[in-house]
Design a protein around this motif. Structure first.
Motif, PDB file in Angstrom:
ATOM      1  N   HIS A  19      17.037   0.862  23.687  1.00  0.00           N
ATOM      2  CA  HIS A  19      16.155   1.093  22.534  1.00  0.00           C
ATOM      3  C   HIS A  19      16.057  -0.138  21.639  1.00  0.00           C
ATOM      4  O   HIS A  19      14.982  -0.440  21.097  1.00  0.00           O
ATOM      5  CB  HIS A  19      16.667   2.291  21.740  1.00  0.00           C
ATOM      6  CG  HIS A  19      15.845   2.608  20.519  1.00  0.00           C
ATOM      7  ND1 HIS A  19      14.546   3.058  20.598  1.00  0.00           N
ATOM      8  CD2 HIS A  19      16.137   2.499  19.199  1.00  0.00           C
ATOM      9  CE1 HIS A  19      14.067   3.248  19.386  1.00  0.00           C
ATOM     10  NE2 HIS A  19      15.001   2.914  18.508  1.00  0.00           N
ATOM     11  N   ALA A  20      17.165  -0.849  21.485  1.00  0.00           N
ATOM     12  CA  ALA A  20      17.160  -2.023  20.605  1.00  0.00           C
ATOM     13  C   ALA A  20      16.159  -3.067  21.082  1.00  0.00           C
ATOM     14  O   ALA A  20      15.426  -3.661  20.281  1.00  0.00           O
ATOM     15  CB  ALA A  20      18.563  -2.618  20.528  1.00  0.00           C
ATOM     16  N   ALA A  21      16.122  -3.302  22.380  1.00  0.00           N
ATOM     17  CA  ALA A  21      15.180  -4.286  22.914  1.00  0.00           C
ATOM     18  C   ALA A  21      13.741  -3.803  22.781  1.00  0.00           C
ATOM     19  O   ALA A  21      12.826  -4.598  22.515  1.00  0.00           O
ATOM     20  CB  ALA A  21      15.504  -4.576  24.377  1.00  0.00           C
ATOM     21  N   THR A  22      13.525  -2.509  22.940  1.00  0.00           N
ATOM     22  CA  THR A  22      12.174  -1.967  22.796  1.00  0.00           C
ATOM     23  C   THR A  22      11.654  -2.151  21.373  1.00  0.00           C
ATOM     24  O   THR A  22      10.468  -2.448  21.163  1.00  0.00           O
ATOM     25  CB  THR A  22      12.166  -0.476  23.177  1.00  0.00           C
ATOM     26  OG1 THR A  22      12.597  -0.339  24.537  1.00  0.00           O
ATOM     27  CG2 THR A  22      10.766   0.110  23.040  1.00  0.00           C
ATOM     28  N   ARG A  23      12.509  -2.002  20.399  1.00  0.00           N
ATOM     29  CA  ARG A  23      12.098  -2.233  19.010  1.00  0.00           C
ATOM     30  C   ARG A  23      11.607  -3.665  18.806  1.00  0.00           C
ATOM     31  O   ARG A  23      10.624  -3.914  18.097  1.00  0.00           O
ATOM     32  CB  ARG A  23      13.256  -1.930  18.061  1.00  0.00           C
ATOM     33  CG  ARG A  23      13.541  -0.449  17.895  1.00  0.00           C
ATOM     34  CD  ARG A  23      14.693  -0.235  16.919  1.00  0.00           C
ATOM     35  NE  ARG A  23      14.360  -0.772  15.598  1.00  0.00           N
ATOM     36  CZ  ARG A  23      13.770  -0.083  14.644  1.00  0.00           C
ATOM     37  NH1 ARG A  23      13.393   1.177  14.879  1.00  0.00           N
ATOM     38  NH2 ARG A  23      13.517  -0.621  13.477  1.00  0.00           N
ATOM     39  N   GLU A  66       8.394  -5.283  16.978  1.00  0.00           N
ATOM     40  CA  GLU A  66       8.593  -5.953  15.690  1.00  0.00           C
ATOM     41  C   GLU A  66       8.126  -7.402  15.685  1.00  0.00           C
ATOM     42  O   GLU A  66       7.523  -7.854  14.700  1.00  0.00           O
ATOM     43  CB  GLU A  66      10.069  -5.869  15.310  1.00  0.00           C
ATOM     44  CG  GLU A  66      10.498  -4.443  14.951  1.00  0.00           C
ATOM     45  CD  GLU A  66      11.999  -4.313  14.792  1.00  0.00           C
ATOM     46  OE1 GLU A  66      12.718  -5.314  15.060  1.00  0.00           O
ATOM     47  OE2 GLU A  66      12.457  -3.211  14.411  1.00  0.00           O
ATOM     48  N   ILE A  67       8.391  -8.139  16.745  1.00  0.00           N
ATOM     49  CA  ILE A  67       7.977  -9.545  16.758  1.00  0.00           C
ATOM     50  C   ILE A  67       6.455  -9.675  16.717  1.00  0.00           C
ATOM     51  O   ILE A  67       5.917 -10.411  15.885  1.00  0.00           O
ATOM     52  CB  ILE A  67       8.591 -10.293  17.952  1.00  0.00           C
ATOM     53  CG1 ILE A  67      10.114 -10.409  17.766  1.00  0.00           C
ATOM     54  CG2 ILE A  67       7.961 -11.675  18.113  1.00  0.00           C
ATOM     55  CD1 ILE A  67      10.824 -11.115  18.897  1.00  0.00           C
ATOM     56  N   ARG A 121      -0.389  -5.154  16.158  1.00  0.00           N
ATOM     57  CA  ARG A 121       0.239  -3.838  16.212  1.00  0.00           C
ATOM     58  C   ARG A 121      -0.034  -3.206  17.575  1.00  0.00           C
ATOM     59  O   ARG A 121      -1.146  -3.268  18.086  1.00  0.00           O
ATOM     60  CB  ARG A 121      -0.286  -2.940  15.099  1.00  0.00           C
ATOM     61  CG  ARG A 121       0.110  -3.413  13.709  1.00  0.00           C
ATOM     62  CD  ARG A 121      -0.390  -2.481  12.621  1.00  0.00           C
ATOM     63  NE  ARG A 121       0.057  -2.925  11.319  1.00  0.00           N
ATOM     64  CZ  ARG A 121       1.224  -2.590  10.768  1.00  0.00           C
ATOM     65  NH1 ARG A 121       2.053  -1.798  11.425  1.00  0.00           N
ATOM     66  NH2 ARG A 121       1.556  -3.026   9.564  1.00  0.00           N
ATOM     67  N   GLN A 122       1.014  -2.582  18.146  1.00  0.00           N
ATOM     68  CA  GLN A 122       0.908  -1.963  19.459  1.00  0.00           C
ATOM     69  C   GLN A 122       1.299  -0.498  19.351  1.00  0.00           C
ATOM     70  O   GLN A 122       2.172  -0.130  18.559  1.00  0.00           O
ATOM     71  CB  GLN A 122       1.840  -2.668  20.456  1.00  0.00           C
ATOM     72  CG  GLN A 122       1.579  -4.167  20.573  1.00  0.00           C
ATOM     73  CD  GLN A 122       2.673  -4.854  21.368  1.00  0.00           C
ATOM     74  OE1 GLN A 122       2.506  -5.128  22.536  1.00  0.00           O
ATOM     75  NE2 GLN A 122       3.794  -5.123  20.726  1.00  0.00           N
ATOM     76  N   THR A 123       0.679   0.330  20.171  1.00  0.00           N
ATOM     77  CA  THR A 123       1.063   1.741  20.220  1.00  0.00           C
ATOM     78  C   THR A 123       2.111   1.971  21.304  1.00  0.00           C
ATOM     79  O   THR A 123       3.160   2.545  21.058  1.00  0.00           O
ATOM     80  CB  THR A 123      -0.162   2.627  20.485  1.00  0.00           C
ATOM     81  OG1 THR A 123      -0.857   2.148  21.638  1.00  0.00           O
ATOM     82  CG2 THR A 123      -1.093   2.603  19.288  1.00  0.00           C
ATOM     83  N   GLY A 148      -0.238  -6.285  27.428  1.00  0.00           N
ATOM     84  CA  GLY A 148      -0.119  -7.104  26.234  1.00  0.00           C
ATOM     85  C   GLY A 148       1.232  -7.780  26.122  1.00  0.00           C
ATOM     86  O   GLY A 148       2.033  -7.821  27.061  1.00  0.00           O
ATOM     87  N   ILE A 149       1.521  -8.286  24.920  1.00  0.00           N
ATOM     88  CA  ILE A 149       2.736  -9.056  24.730  1.00  0.00           C
ATOM     89  C   ILE A 149       3.987  -8.199  24.878  1.00  0.00           C
ATOM     90  O   ILE A 149       5.025  -8.661  25.358  1.00  0.00           O
ATOM     91  CB  ILE A 149       2.701  -9.774  23.355  1.00  0.00           C
ATOM     92  CG1 ILE A 149       3.826 -10.791  23.255  1.00  0.00           C
ATOM     93  CG2 ILE A 149       2.745  -8.758  22.213  1.00  0.00           C
ATOM     94  CD1 ILE A 149       3.761 -11.908  24.265  1.00  0.00           C
ATOM     95  N   GLY A 150       3.901  -6.916  24.477  1.00  0.00           N
ATOM     96  CA  GLY A 150       5.054  -6.035  24.644  1.00  0.00           C
ATOM     97  C   GLY A 150       5.424  -5.859  26.100  1.00  0.00           C
ATOM     98  O   GLY A 150       6.601  -5.866  26.464  1.00  0.00           O
ATOM     99  N   GLY A 151       4.406  -5.699  26.944  1.00  0.00           N
ATOM    100  CA  GLY A 151       4.667  -5.580  28.374  1.00  0.00           C
ATOM    101  C   GLY A 151       5.254  -6.853  28.953  1.00  0.00           C
ATOM    102  O   GLY A 151       6.122  -6.814  29.832  1.00  0.00           O
TER     103      GLY A 151
END
Length: 204
Positions: free
Chosen positions: A88-92, A96-97, A104-106, A112-115
């Motif tokens: 979970h910590a890494a997912t946050r 956040e970055i 903003r990502q859902t 995108g960058i989260g992936g």
């Protein structure tokens, strides 16, 4: 008797959902259910849950639990990958970055960058798994459920000698559609050259 390995079995809710589907099919009711996780507490919870399910259903399946991934996948017929590297910590951080820079990502796990963040921390682990399978279970089938779905199977396929990898869906409910479990069981009774894709119209 099939040896079905869950890598990341400490994702207990996911493991429960897949197991509850697998164990409803007679062809897989006598399987060896092998659980692996790097978190001993989560692994113990998954093991207790799996043993309870097998007992309640009155099946002959055997449950194993391993902290050592290589011991778990050795001789596997099917490997179900459900890891979440960093938890979970890494997912946050995936949220956040980018948010600091106005993005903003859902759902930041596939596109995108989260992936990309998730892929960068997950691919090295998956490449290691692919090398383990090439050595210890070269005929196994790796079913990947970890996002980003397209990047992870491709990394295993292109980055390791192991090629039997598929990304069936982002949800476990899509896997046990008619034909899949029976195909899992039948696949072991055929030579590699005669194996075919699952079907709802033919049986082995």
């Amino acid at each position: 008797m099939a040896r079905i390995v869950f890598v990341g079995a400490g994702s207990v809710e996911f493991t429960k959902n897949v197991l509850s589907d697998i164990l409803t099919f007679p062809e897989l009711g006598e399987s060896s259910l092998v659980l692996h996780d790097i978190d001993p507490e989560r692994l113990a919870t998954a093991e207790a849950m799996a043993n309870w399910m097998v007992t309640e259903l009155g099946l002959g399946a055997k449950v194993e639990a391993h902290l050592d991934r290589r011991a778990a996948v050795d001789g596997a017929d099917y490997v179900i990958n459900e890891i979440a590297v960093g938890g979970h910590a890494a997912t946050r951080v995936d949220f956040e970055i980018p948010r600091r820079y106005g993005l903003r990502q859902t759902i930041a796990d596939t596109l995108g960058i989260g992936g990309i963040f998730r892929a960068l921390r997950t691919i090295p682990v998956m490449v290691g798994l692919g090398h383990d399978l090439a050595e210890l279970a070269p005929q196994a089938l790796l079913l990947n459920y970890t996002n980003p779905m397209a990047m992870i199977p491709r990394a295993v396929y292109q980055g390791t000698p192991f090629k039997n990898v598929v990304g069936p869906s982002a949800t476990p409910s899509a896997t046990p559609r008619p034909g899949w479990p029976r195909w899992w069981a039948c696949r072991r009774r055929r030579s590699p050259s005669s194996r075919r894709a699952p079907t709802t119209r033919r049986s082995c």
